[in-house]
Design a protein around this motif. Structure first.
Motif, PDB file in Angstrom:
ATOM      1  N   THR A  73      33.971  39.669  40.586  1.00  0.00           N
ATOM      2  CA  THR A  73      35.120  38.754  40.545  1.00  0.00           C
ATOM      3  C   THR A  73      35.007  37.821  39.344  1.00  0.00           C
ATOM      4  N   ALA A  74      36.140  37.203  39.014  1.00  0.00           N
ATOM      5  CA  ALA A  74      36.150  36.257  37.889  1.00  0.00           C
ATOM      6  C   ALA A  74      35.180  35.110  38.172  1.00  0.00           C
ATOM      7  N   ASP A  96      39.341  42.252  37.982  1.00  0.00           N
ATOM      8  CA  ASP A  96      39.962  41.042  38.522  1.00  0.00           C
ATOM      9  C   ASP A  96      40.748  40.366  37.383  1.00  0.00           C
ATOM     10  N   GLN A 113      46.684  46.192  32.013  1.00  0.00           N
ATOM     11  CA  GLN A 113      46.755  44.979  32.833  1.00  0.00           C
ATOM     12  C   GLN A 113      47.441  43.814  32.116  1.00  0.00           C
ATOM     13  N   THR A 167      33.711  45.826  40.785  1.00  0.00           N
ATOM     14  CA  THR A 167      34.267  44.934  41.806  1.00  0.00           C
ATOM     15  C   THR A 167      33.933  43.458  41.535  1.00  0.00           C
TER      16      THR A 167
END
Ligand code: XMP
Length: 514
Positions: free
Chosen positions: A40-41, A70, A93, A38
């Motif tokens: 984040t960038a 992400d 992705q 989970t």
């Protein structure tokens, strides 16, 4: 302690191998940490990593709710290596495709380089054995990437796009069954990430010492020594950092192994010249254990006595504001803690201290794996008896004496246990065995010695192999070693007339008998 090192973040997609990936990266001398899927960038960017590795995972990228990354991470300009699921995720992705394989691919596979093999594979032998474990397979890499290797079942076993810093491998470079895996990881770290190979024992110690000094300032710290490796190395590091502003507390519970308290006292008192308070509390522990036979009640009784003994020691050092704990990185990962937590885990190796002790925690081993801790200990000059010591439960011999724990039973067991461990060491097997010890069951058995009938107690030998104590297998000890243990225990330990060997794995049994 880790700000000074180039860092590679391992994003964990639920792989059984995430920890192994992080360890492999560190073996290549680059500091590595695990972060959840989970992440984040922005969180990744704030760590300024030299590279990111996406782990494998049990899910298919097509399953609803399958963990993703992400997408902004792909634009950070940080090189990314995807392994297995991680590689499929990059393909999925970024505009490639992943399809179900006709049959999956599990175990050893022969991989052939295509083209020149690219950054990761150029110049390595081809074909090359690799370890596979996947059902889905990458059908097309993301646009712009080239395929650098294939196996019979995986047309895209490896791909890369060095211009974008994207690398994907369908196989597992982190396991031993991929013999060139380490070389590939090193190429990713060095050539793709340009990481500085600076995570060495010397620099680990230097950085840990600096951050302990920073934290403790001119304060005073206290450290409970259990005889185990973790607390010993933590204490040695803190002692290196703040010298005699560390007081070590050694509680002799009467339930330690043969010479354990003396060895710790010698190592810390004599060798390091550390300030050491030894509390001999055996009488109190045995009094508290009188008539107690239920395993959890024993643990509770031992835990309470431990706190009392520790508080006695503490009252002699009233200005100590810091408590040193030997928490390791796997404990941190397992507890899901991402920030420094202030509670003390009840199973901790000092035997379970209460949460309301008014200390600030010092945890100098928080980012280290067990093998790194042993190396740090050796580098700091702790003797091999301590550094290579097997794990030992907080409640000590109390959970290996079935039934009531008396001073006499402890004496008998300690003696038998010393023989078991000595014979194992003599056979050169100590390092291969996770734990090996003697157990004293609460039964009597008939025997004959000379012409005399005996009615004594049996001793059970337990020896297991394991990598994390979660599962374990009974050790296939050579018969001659078992014979030497058995005959010496019978000949040397009073009151014991039979020896048995425990051949149960965990599960269904546990490692300890209680
Ligand atoms: P089991 O017996 O559950 O043990 O297979 C797994 C590992 O934990 C140790 N152990 C303990 N350690 N306090 C501890 O600090 C305890 O109460 C305790 N019980 C088991 C055991 O020696 C093995 O390494």
């Amino acid at each position: 302690m880790t700000g000074a090192f180039d860092t590679v973040l391992v994003v964990d997609f639920g792989a059984q191998y995430s920890q192994l990936i992080a360890r492999r990266v560190r073996e290549c001398q680059v500091y590595s940490e695990i972060v959840p899927a989970t992440v984040t960038a922005a969180e990744i960017a704030s760590r300024r990593p030299a590279g990111v590795i996406l782990s494998g995972g049990p899910a298919s990228v097509h399953v609803e709710g399958a963990p993703g990354l992400d997408p902004a991470v792909y634009s950070l300009g940080v090189p990314i290596l995807g392994i297995c699921y991680g590689a499929q995720l990059i393909a999925e992705q970024l505009g490639g495709s992943v399809g179900p394989n006709r049959r999956g691919e599990y175990g050893r596979a022969e991989m052939t380089a295509t083209g020149d093999g690219g950054v990761l594979l150029a110049g390595l032998p081809s074909p090359l054995p690799v370890w596979m474990s996947h059902f889905d397979a990458i059908a097309e890499p993301p646009p712009g990437a080239i395929v650098t290797a294939a196996t019979a079942a995986s047309p895209v076993a490896a791909f890369e796009n060095p211009d974008r810093g994207l690398y994907g491998v369908q196989f597992h470079p982190e396991v031993e069954h991929t013999p060139q895996g380490r070389e590939m990881m090193e190429r990713f770290l060095r050539r793709a990430c340009g990481a500085e190979l600076s995570w060495s024992m010397h620099s680990i110690i230097e950085s840990a010492v600096a951050s302990v000094r920073d934290q403790i300032g001119d304060g005073r710290a206290i450290c409970g020594l259990s005889g185990g490796v973790d607390s010993a190395v933590a204490a040695a590091l803190v002692h290196t950092a703040v010298g005699d502003r560390l007081t070590c507390v050694l509680v002799d519970t009467g339930l330690l192994r043969h010479r354990e308290a003396d060895e710790v006292e010698e190592a810390f008192g004599r060798h390091f010249g550390a300030d050491l308070v030894r509390i001999d509390a055996a009488n109190e522990f045995f009094a508290a254990l009188e008539g107690v036979t239920e395993p959890e009640a024993k643990r509770k009784a031992v835990g309470e006595q431990f706190i009392r003994a520790f508080e006695r020691a503490r009252s002699r050092i009233p200005d100590a504001g810091f408590l040193v704990q030997g928490t390791l990185y796997p404990d941190v990962i397992e507890s899901g803690a991402t920030t420094h937590s202030s509670t003390i885990k009840s199973h901790h190796n000092v035997g379970g201290l209460p949460e309301n002790l008014d200390f600030e925690l010092v945890e100098p081993l928080r980012s280290l794996f067990k093998d790194e801790v042993r190396s740090v200990g050796a580098e700091l000059g702790l003797p091999p008896e301590i550094v290579n010591r097997q794990p030992f439960p907080g409640p000590g011999l109390a959970v290996r004496i079935i039934g009531e724990v008396t001073p006499e039973a402890a004496r008998t067991l300690r003696h038998a246990d010393a023989i078991v461990r000595e014979e194992l060491r003599r056979a050169g097997l100590e390092q291969e065995i996770w734990q090996s010890f003697a157990v004293l069951p609460d039964i009597r058995t008939v025997g004959v010695m000379g012409d005399e009938r005996t009615y004594g107690r049996p001793v059970v030998i337990r020896a297991v192999t394991s990598s994390d104590a979660m599962t374990a297998d009974w050790a296939r000890l050579p018969h001659e070693v078992l014979e030497a243990m058995s005959s010496r225990v019978i000949a040397e330990v009073d009151g014991v007339n039979r020896v048995a060997y425990d051949i149960t794995s965990k599960p269904p049994a546990t490692i300890e008998w209680e």
